[in-house]
Design a protein around this motif. Structure first.
Motif, PDB file in Angstrom:
ATOM      1  N   SER A  47     -37.859  20.604 -53.577  1.00 23.74           N
ATOM      2  CA  SER A  47     -38.019  21.034 -54.974  1.00 23.74           C
ATOM      3  C   SER A  47     -39.366  21.710 -55.200  1.00 23.74           C
ATOM      4  O   SER A  47     -39.589  22.351 -56.223  1.00 23.74           O
ATOM      5  CB  SER A  47     -37.880  19.832 -55.911  1.00 23.74           C
ATOM      6  N   GLY A  50     -38.416  25.350 -52.729  1.00 23.45           N
ATOM      7  CA  GLY A  50     -37.070  25.933 -52.728  1.00 23.45           C
ATOM      8  C   GLY A  50     -36.524  26.244 -51.344  1.00 23.45           C
ATOM      9  O   GLY A  50     -35.503  26.906 -51.212  1.00 23.45           O
ATOM     10  N   GLN A  94     -34.063  19.316 -54.423  1.00 20.36           N
ATOM     11  CA  GLN A  94     -33.645  20.049 -55.606  1.00 20.36           C
ATOM     12  C   GLN A  94     -32.123  20.050 -55.644  1.00 20.36           C
ATOM     13  O   GLN A  94     -31.485  20.311 -54.628  1.00 20.36           O
ATOM     14  CB  GLN A  94     -34.185  21.467 -55.448  1.00 20.36           C
ATOM     15  N   CYS A  98     -29.105  19.882 -62.097  1.00 25.21           N
ATOM     16  CA  CYS A  98     -30.134  19.271 -62.925  1.00 25.21           C
ATOM     17  C   CYS A  98     -31.494  19.717 -62.420  1.00 25.21           C
ATOM     18  O   CYS A  98     -31.643  19.999 -61.242  1.00 25.21           O
ATOM     19  CB  CYS A  98     -30.017  17.754 -62.805  1.00 25.21           C
ATOM     20  N   ASP A  99     -32.476  19.793 -63.317  1.00 26.11           N
ATOM     21  CA  ASP A  99     -33.804  20.048 -62.786  1.00 26.11           C
ATOM     22  C   ASP A  99     -34.808  19.035 -63.296  1.00 26.11           C
ATOM     23  O   ASP A  99     -34.641  18.452 -64.363  1.00 26.11           O
ATOM     24  CB  ASP A  99     -34.261  21.487 -63.075  1.00 26.11           C
ATOM     25  N   GLY A 100     -35.826  18.840 -62.507  1.00 24.39           N
ATOM     26  CA  GLY A 100     -36.886  17.905 -62.883  1.00 24.39           C
ATOM     27  C   GLY A 100     -36.371  16.477 -62.981  1.00 24.39           C
ATOM     28  O   GLY A 100     -35.428  16.085 -62.309  1.00 24.39           O
ATOM     29  N   THR A 105     -27.586  16.700 -67.317  1.00 23.73           N
ATOM     30  CA  THR A 105     -27.350  17.844 -66.445  1.00 23.73           C
ATOM     31  C   THR A 105     -27.646  19.123 -67.226  1.00 23.73           C
ATOM     32  O   THR A 105     -27.613  19.138 -68.456  1.00 23.73           O
ATOM     33  CB  THR A 105     -25.882  17.898 -65.986  1.00 23.73           C
ATOM     34  N   THR A 106     -27.949  20.184 -66.506  1.00 26.72           N
ATOM     35  CA  THR A 106     -28.276  21.460 -67.129  1.00 26.72           C
ATOM     36  C   THR A 106     -27.120  21.936 -68.012  1.00 26.72           C
ATOM     37  O   THR A 106     -27.329  22.401 -69.125  1.00 26.72           O
ATOM     38  CB  THR A 106     -28.581  22.502 -66.050  1.00 26.72           C
ATOM     39  N   HIS A 141     -35.338  23.270 -74.081  1.00 23.93           N
ATOM     40  CA  HIS A 141     -35.057  23.842 -72.764  1.00 23.93           C
ATOM     41  C   HIS A 141     -34.411  25.221 -72.916  1.00 23.93           C
ATOM     42  O   HIS A 141     -34.776  26.184 -72.245  1.00 23.93           O
ATOM     43  CB  HIS A 141     -34.149  22.873 -71.997  1.00 23.93           C
TER      44      HIS A 141
END
Ligand code: ZN
Length: 417
Positions: A47, A50, A94, A98-100, A105-106, A141
């Motif tokens: 993460s 990349g 990563q 989802c991030d962070g 979820t995104t 976001h």
């Protein structure tokens, strides 16, 4: 058909595999869990950079909330791997959904943010069984993503306005793009100082600022100063809405003063309930207000004289030539300066001091399609009303960008909202 089949058609991830869906708790049946496994032989992505990196260990299973199905909560369940990255050291992997450190979820965040354009944040939270905080974070976001991906090229006309928010003298500076093809909120800043407005120009950059053709504003000194400095090539317009607002304020001051005086002198309270018939545009007056006004006009009151001066000034806006408009204005100012009505004299002085910027209204009217300037003010008013209710600047900023900001959405395969 199985849930994983549907999920694979909505969002398929090449290095991860959806497993069989199951009840989180077979007793209550209030949530569905969908376990995810990494595809065999796939390498985890660091993460930090990349890049694919060798595995290190695996964390405990975690749940990631997804778009609810038939009012049943849905969670992805996955144990994140950690990698030993040659560049970044030990890092968590990563994952594409989802991030962070987010629990949502995104896709679910975009889903909530999409609904937040149609409903209040509170309503969204209630409708989908989540918290206000989650909705707020989702909108934030979406806004951050939108700001990073929006196109700022080709901006020719902007309008700047200060709006009051919260109680007391707290202001926000709002900058709109008001080109005929693109009307949107461009920027929000706390306060209304030169420093605030300078930050907008810093965001816009030197090159784009140099391409501005029209700037619309009120007479707020800090703004005037910054515009002259940062976009001197643009035609700077003082617009109708703000001028008439100043005039109405003056009339209100005269009326209040005179009403007090009459009361002190023991005279008949002629000015009682006269406020709105004096301030409203003719087309907005009620029948009752029109009658009241006709009645009032029979008296030789300072308030009435101030009102008539304002009504005369309306003619100013019907001119097409800046030259003749200028002569009309000069005559009006001379007359007003002799009126001995101090608040109106103040307006006249102010108009004289900004003569050129005012006449720019006529120069711009010829060059930009009509209604832009008025449209800008309508937009600002709607925003003002909305902005008033927010407790923190951060929340106001996020909410205002989210709707009038006209920010782009990400390209995704399936539109959930
Ligand atoms: Zn790395």
């Amino acid at each position: 058909m199985q849930l994983k089949t549907i999920l694979n058609s909505l969002e398929r991830h090449k290095s991860f595999v959806y497993q069989e869906a199951r009840w989180a708790d077979p007793q209550t049946k209030t949530a569905i869990e969908i376990p995810i496994q990494p595809r065999a032989n796939s390498r985890a992505i660091c993460s930090g950079c990349g890049q694919a990196a060798p595995g290190y260990d695996r964390l405990a299973e975690r749940r990631f909330e997804y778009v609810p199905l038939w009012q049943i909560a849905v969670y992805f369940v996955y144990a994140l791997r950690r990698v030993n990255c040659p560049r970044c050291g030990v890092r968590v992997e990563q994952v594409p959904w989802c991030d962070g450190k987010h629990q949502l979820t995104t896709t679910y965040r975009w889903f909530l943010a999409g609904w937040a354009r149609r409903l209040s944040w509170k309503e969204v939270a209630e409708a989908f069984g989540t918290t206000w905080q989650n909705v707020f974070r989702s909108v934030k976001h979406a806004v951050l993503w939108g700001l990073a991906h929006r196109d700022l090229s080709g901006i020719a006309s902007i309008g700047v306005d200060e709006v009051q928010w919260q109680r007391g003298h707290k202001y926000l500076t709002l900058v709109y793009q008001i080109d005929s093809g693109s009307k949107r909120l461009l920027w929000i800043g706390k306060d209304r100082t030169s420093k605030t407005f300078l930050r907008f120009f810093r965001m816009l950059g030197k090159e784009r600022s140099g391409k501005l053709k029209f700037i619309c504003s009120d007479m707020w000194k800090s703004y005037l100063k910054v515009i002259a400095k940062k976009a001197s090539q643009a035609i700077h317009i003082l617009d109708r809405f703000h001028i008439m607002q100043k005039m109405n304020k003056a009339i209100d001051e005269v009326r209040a003063g005179e009403a007090r005086q009459m009361k002190a002198d023991g005279l008949e309270p002629l000015l009682k309930h006269s406020r709105w018939c004096l301030l409203k545009r003719p087309e907005n007056r009620t029948d009752k207000q029109s009658v009241k006004l006709a009645d009032l006009l029979r008296y030789n009151l300072r308030t009435v004289r101030a009102f008539l001066l304002k009504e005369d000034f309306q003619l100013f806006w019907t001119y097409t030539s800046p030259h003749w408009a200028g002569l009309f204005m000069d005559a009006w100012c001379r007359r007003t300066m002799r009126s001995r009505i101090e608040p109106m004299k103040k307006v006249a002085r102010m108009l004289r001091n900004h003569r050129e910027l005012l006449l720019n209204w006529f120069r711009a009217k010829k060059q930009i399609s009509g209604g832009i300037v008025e449209g800008f003010n309508n937009k600002a008013n709607v925003t003002t009303r909305k902005a008033y209710g927010f407790r923190t600047f951060r929340a106001a900023e996020v909410a205002l960008y989210h709707t009038p900001g006209a920010l782009p959405d990400p390209p995704i395969a399936h539109r959930f909202w």
